[in-house]
Design an enzyme around this catalytic site. Structure first.
Site, PDB file in Angstrom:
ATOM      1  N   ARG A  66      -8.814   1.651   4.148  1.00  0.00           N
ATOM      2  CA  ARG A  66      -9.105   3.083   4.007  1.00  0.00           C
ATOM      3  C   ARG A  66     -10.064   3.362   2.859  1.00  0.00           C
ATOM      4  O   ARG A  66     -10.765   4.374   2.874  1.00  0.00           O
ATOM      5  CB  ARG A  66      -7.787   3.855   3.877  1.00  0.00           C
ATOM      6  CG  ARG A  66      -7.086   3.966   5.217  1.00  0.00           C
ATOM      7  CD  ARG A  66      -5.673   4.425   5.107  1.00  0.00           C
ATOM      8  NE  ARG A  66      -4.741   3.327   4.984  1.00  0.00           N
ATOM      9  CZ  ARG A  66      -3.589   3.398   4.344  1.00  0.00           C
ATOM     10  NH1 ARG A  66      -3.236   4.507   3.744  1.00  0.00           N
ATOM     11  NH2 ARG A  66      -2.790   2.351   4.300  1.00  0.00           N
ATOM     12  N   GLU A 103       3.487  -1.171  -1.859  1.00  0.00           N
ATOM     13  CA  GLU A 103       4.730  -0.447  -1.573  1.00  0.00           C
ATOM     14  C   GLU A 103       5.491  -1.110  -0.430  1.00  0.00           C
ATOM     15  O   GLU A 103       6.704  -1.110  -0.397  1.00  0.00           O
ATOM     16  CB  GLU A 103       4.406   1.018  -1.217  1.00  0.00           C
ATOM     17  CG  GLU A 103       5.633   1.901  -1.183  1.00  0.00           C
ATOM     18  CD  GLU A 103       5.322   3.347  -0.794  1.00  0.00           C
ATOM     19  OE1 GLU A 103       4.164   3.678  -0.495  1.00  0.00           O
ATOM     20  OE2 GLU A 103       6.280   4.142  -0.788  1.00  0.00           O
TER      21      GLU A 103
END
Ligand SMILES: O=P(O)(O)OC[C@H]1O[C@H](OP(=O)(O)OP(=O)(O)O)[C@H](O)[C@@H]1O
Ligand SMILES: Nc1ncnc2[nH]cnc12
Length: 178
Positions: A66, A103
């Site tokens: 991204r 994460e």
């Protein structure tokens, strides 16, 4: 006129329990599909590469995947080149590598060894700062090239994951802090 923060509030969708239970995934695809929103966030991110209206970076580095989508138009807006940091095994020539945790997993990032001129001042661009592992690894890759990360610009900072603490003295621009 659409502001960057307004575009993020309206066009980023929360997806609970993706890609694993307990993670609320920030889906930026509706933002990418909205020309006014995309223009607003790209303009706001590019401001992190200017001081008093002057461009103060020599290159933008974006992290797969991204970071490519936002970093490339930011580089165009600043009039500098774009350098990709890719997941392991994707770059065809000699690379520097760093492994890191994020994460929801772990990964290795790579940069072409000759991607940045020695001493180049670099703005890192990504969509989300979460644990900070991606930015920390990318900063190390930039340093390994003999260049210097002088700032990081993201759409969203997930402050409950404390990524900012891993940035040390690297200035952070976050269009939205959650
Ligand atoms: O601060 P961190 O904990 O490192 O997490 C942030 C990173 O995680 C996401 O990328 P991801 O690795 O999921 O890759 P993708 O863009 O290819 O989906 C996001 O786009 C950031 O690059
Ligand atoms: N919650 C999240 N949403 C989107 N990208 C992420 N990268 C790390 N955590 C993320």
């Amino acid at each position: 006129m659409t502001s960057g923060a307004e575009a993020l509030a309206r066009l980023v969708v929360d997806v609970p329990d993706y890609p694993e239970p307990g993670v609320v995934f920030k889906d930026v695809t509706p933002l990418l599909a909205d020309p006014a929103g995309l223009r607003a966030v790209v303009a706001a991110l590019a401001d992190a590469g200017r001081r008093d209206g002057e461009v103060v970076v020599d290159a933008v580095v974006g992290m797969e995947a991204r970071g490519f989508l936002f970093g490339t138009p930011v580089a165009l807006e600043l009039g500098v080149g774009f350098v990709p940091v890719r997941k392991a095994g994707k770059l065809p020539r000699e690379t520097h590598s760093r492994s890191y945790a994020l994460e929801y997993g772990e990964a290795t990032l790579q940069i072409h060894r000759d991607a940045l001129a020695p001493g180049a001042r670099v703005l890192l661009v990504d969509d989300v700062l979460a644990t900070g592992g991606t930015v920390e690894a990318t900063r190390e890759l930039v340093t390994a090239c003999g260049a210097e990360a002088v700032g990081v610009a993201v759409l969203m900072e997930l402050s409950f994951l404390h990524g900012r603490a891993r940035l040390g003295d690297l200035p952070l621009t976050a269009l939205l802090t959650l």
